[in-house]
Design an enzyme around this catalytic site. Structure first.
Site, PDB file in Angstrom:
ATOM      1  N   LYS A  14       0.842  -1.196   0.000  1.00  0.00           N
ATOM      2  CA  LYS A  14       0.000   0.000   0.000  1.00  0.00           C
ATOM      3  C   LYS A  14       0.877   1.245   0.000  1.00  0.00           C
ATOM      4  O   LYS A  14       0.630   2.200  -0.740  1.00  0.00           O
ATOM      5  CB  LYS A  14      -0.892   0.042   1.250  1.00  0.00           C
ATOM      6  CG  LYS A  14      -2.178  -0.693   1.108  1.00  0.00           C
ATOM      7  CD  LYS A  14      -3.277   0.186   0.553  1.00  0.00           C
ATOM      8  CE  LYS A  14      -4.452  -0.671   0.260  1.00  0.00           C
ATOM      9  NZ  LYS A  14      -5.425  -0.581  -0.566  1.00  0.00           N
ATOM     10  N   LYS A  19      -5.782 -10.256  -9.643  1.00  0.00           N
ATOM     11  CA  LYS A  19      -6.941  -9.480 -10.092  1.00  0.00           C
ATOM     12  C   LYS A  19      -6.673  -7.981 -10.050  1.00  0.00           C
ATOM     13  O   LYS A  19      -7.120  -7.252 -10.910  1.00  0.00           O
ATOM     14  CB  LYS A  19      -8.223  -9.864  -9.362  1.00  0.00           C
ATOM     15  CG  LYS A  19      -8.192  -9.736  -7.864  1.00  0.00           C
ATOM     16  CD  LYS A  19      -9.523 -10.164  -7.279  1.00  0.00           C
ATOM     17  CE  LYS A  19      -9.465 -10.348  -5.787  1.00  0.00           C
ATOM     18  NZ  LYS A  19      -8.942 -11.655  -5.355  1.00  0.00           N
ATOM     19  N   LYS A  50       3.079 -11.564 -11.284  1.00  0.00           N
ATOM     20  CA  LYS A  50       2.204 -12.703 -10.954  1.00  0.00           C
ATOM     21  C   LYS A  50       0.776 -12.358 -11.367  1.00  0.00           C
ATOM     22  O   LYS A  50       0.374 -11.190 -11.322  1.00  0.00           O
ATOM     23  CB  LYS A  50       2.300 -13.035  -9.466  1.00  0.00           C
ATOM     24  CG  LYS A  50       1.323 -12.291  -8.614  1.00  0.00           C
ATOM     25  CD  LYS A  50       0.927 -12.993  -7.330  1.00  0.00           C
ATOM     26  CE  LYS A  50      -0.286 -12.233  -6.784  1.00  0.00           C
ATOM     27  NZ  LYS A  50      -1.296 -12.975  -6.149  1.00  0.00           N
TER      28      LYS A  50
END
Ligand code: ADP
Ligand code: TRP
Length: 342
Positions: A123, A210, A207
Site C-alpha cells: 500500500k 486481479k 504474478k
C-alpha cells in the site's frame, strides 16, 4: 468409534480466500484452489476452508458489493469441486471465535514485525500515505494468524504470496508458547507448490492477480476469456509466424501445460513453435478450446448451484457449526492459558 472421534484423529488442513473482487482466475485455481480441493480426498486430513469475509472489509466497503463477492467466491469453490460432504466450508464471520482470538493474539507480535508485512508495505509503495492506511489492513496478518492457529492445523495450502502471512502465524504461535511455556499452539506448515505457487500473468512479467488486470478468468463469459487469452504476451522477439519462437517461459505455453489435456497436440504445437511453423493466433485459439474443455464441468456445476441458493446457505451454516465447535475449544484453551478463565 463415532464419526467425530475418527475426525478428531485426523490432521487438519486450513485455508481461506478473501472475497475482494471478481471471480477466481486460473492463477488462484492452479496455485491454491486445486491443491486445496485435492486435499479433501486425502483420508489423513480433515480440511477446513473458509471465505475470509472479515478480511474483505479492508478494501470492500460497499454492502451490496461485499454480498455479491461472497456469493461469487462460494459458488466458484463449489463449482470447482469443493465437496461439503468432505470439507468443512464456512464464512469467517459466522465463526466469531476467529475475531475473539485475534484480539488476544495481537499481544504476542510486535509493531516492528507487523510493519514488515507486505500487504501493508505494498500500500505504501502504491503511494498511499501511512497515516491513512486503515487499521484493518495493518492488523490483517493478526486476524489471519488467528484464522489459522484456532484450528491447530498441520498445513496451510496457499499461493506463494501468502507465505509471509503463514510465517507470521508461526511467529505468533512461537511467541505465545514461549511466553506461557506451553505447546498449546502448534506451528503450521505453509503448503506452497514450487512450480505453481506463483503463476505468471498475461503481461508475462508479474504474478497473475486481479488487482493487476493480467488474469485469465474461469467463469466469465467466453467473450471476455477469449479476449484475455488473445491479448496474452508471448515471445516478444518473434515478429512473424515464421520466426522460430521460445517455448520456455512463454506464458501461453505455461497455460497450455496447465490446462491442455491433449498431450499430442501440445507436443506438436511446441515443436512447430520452436521451428517457426505456427502462429501465435493458432496457439492461442487452441488454448481457448482447451480452457473450454478443462472448465466445462466446473462451469456447469456452478450454473446448477446458482439455481439452488438455499442449498448453498445450508452448506455454509452447517460448515460454520462444525468449525465453531473446534474454534471455540481452542479459544477456551487460550483463554484459560492466559488467565481469562479460572
Ligand atoms: P489476487 O492476487 O488475484 O487478489 P488472492 O490474493 O485473492 O489473489 O489469492 C487467493 C489465493 O490464490 C491465495 O492463496 C494466493 O496465494 C493464490 N494466488 C493468487 N494469485 C496467484 C498466482 N498468480 N499464482 C498462484 N497462486 C496465486
Ligand atoms: N490472506 C488470504 C488471501 O488473501 C486469505 C486468508 C485469510 C487466509 N485468512 C487465511 C489464507 C488463513 C489461509 C489461512 O487469499
Amino acid at each position: 468409534m463415532t464419526n467425530s472421534m475418527v475426525m478428531n484423529q485426523k490432521k487438519r488442513i486450513l485455508s481461506g480466500i478473501t472475497p475482494s473482487g471478481s471471480s477466481l482466475h486460473i492463477g488462484n485455481y492452479f496455485g491454491a484452489v486445486k491443491p486445496q480441493i485435492e486435499l479433501q480426498d486425502n483420508p489423513e486430513y480433515q480440511t477446513y476452508y473458509f471465505v475470509a469475509d472479515l478480511h474483505a472489509l479492508t478494501t470492500v466497503q460497499d454492502q451490496t458489493q461485499l454480498e455479491e463477492n461472497i456469493k461469487q467466491v462460494v459458488l466458484d469453490y463449489l463449482g470447482l469441486g469443493l465437496d461439503p460432504a468432505k470439507c468443512i466450508f464456512f464464512r469467517q464471520s459466522q465463526v466469531p471465535a476467529h475475531a475473539q482470538l485475534a484480539v488476544i493474539l495481537g499481544n504476542y507480535i510486535s509493531y516492528g514485525q507487523m510493519k514488515r508485512m507486505h500487504a501493508f508495505k505494498d500500500k505504501l509503495q502504491k503511494g498511499v500515505e501511512v497515516e491513512s492506511v486503515n487499521m484493518g489492513l495493518f492488523n490483517y496478518p493478526i486476524l489471519m494468524a488467528s484464522d489459522i492457529l484456532i484450528y491447530k492445523p498441520f498445513g496451510v495450502p496457499v499461493g506463494e504470496d501468502q507465505r509471509q502471512h503463514v510465517e507470521l502465524a508461526r511467529d505468533v504461535a512461537e511467541n505465545f508458547n514461549r511466553t506461557y511455556k506451553t505447546e498449546l499452539l502448534p506451528l503450521p506448515e505453509p503448503l506452497i507448490s514450487k512450480e505453481k505457487g506463483k503463476i505468471v500473468g498475461t503481461d508475462g512479467r508479474r504474478k497473475m492477480s486481479k488487482s493487476l488486470g493480467n488474469t485469465i478468468g474461469i467463469f466469465e463469459d467466453y467473450d471476455l476469456i477469449e479476449k484475455q487469452i488473445m491479448g496474452c504476451y508471448t515471445d516478444p522477439n518473434r515478429v512473424k509466424a515464421t520466426d522460430p519462437g521460445k517455448v520456455a517461459g512463454n506464458p501461453v505455453f505455461i497455460y497450455h501445460d496447465l490446462i491442455n489435456q491433449n498431450q499430442a497436440e501440445m507436443a506438436d504445437l511446441k515443436k512447430r513453435y520452436l521451428l517457426g511453423q505456427v502462429g501465435d493466433v493458432e496457439v492461442k485459439q487452441k488454448l481457448i478450446l482447451a480452457h473450454k474443455q478443462f472448465f466445462a464441468q466446473a462451469r456447469a456445476k456452478r450454473q446448477e448451484l446458482v439455481q439452488q441458493p438455499d442449498q448453498v446457505v445450508a452448506i455454509l451454516a452447517d460448515g460454520a457449526k462444525r468449525a465453531q465447535a473446534v474454534a471455540s475449544q481452542t479459544l477456551r484453551e487460550v483463554m484459560e492459558q492466559v488467565g481469562l478463565i479460572n
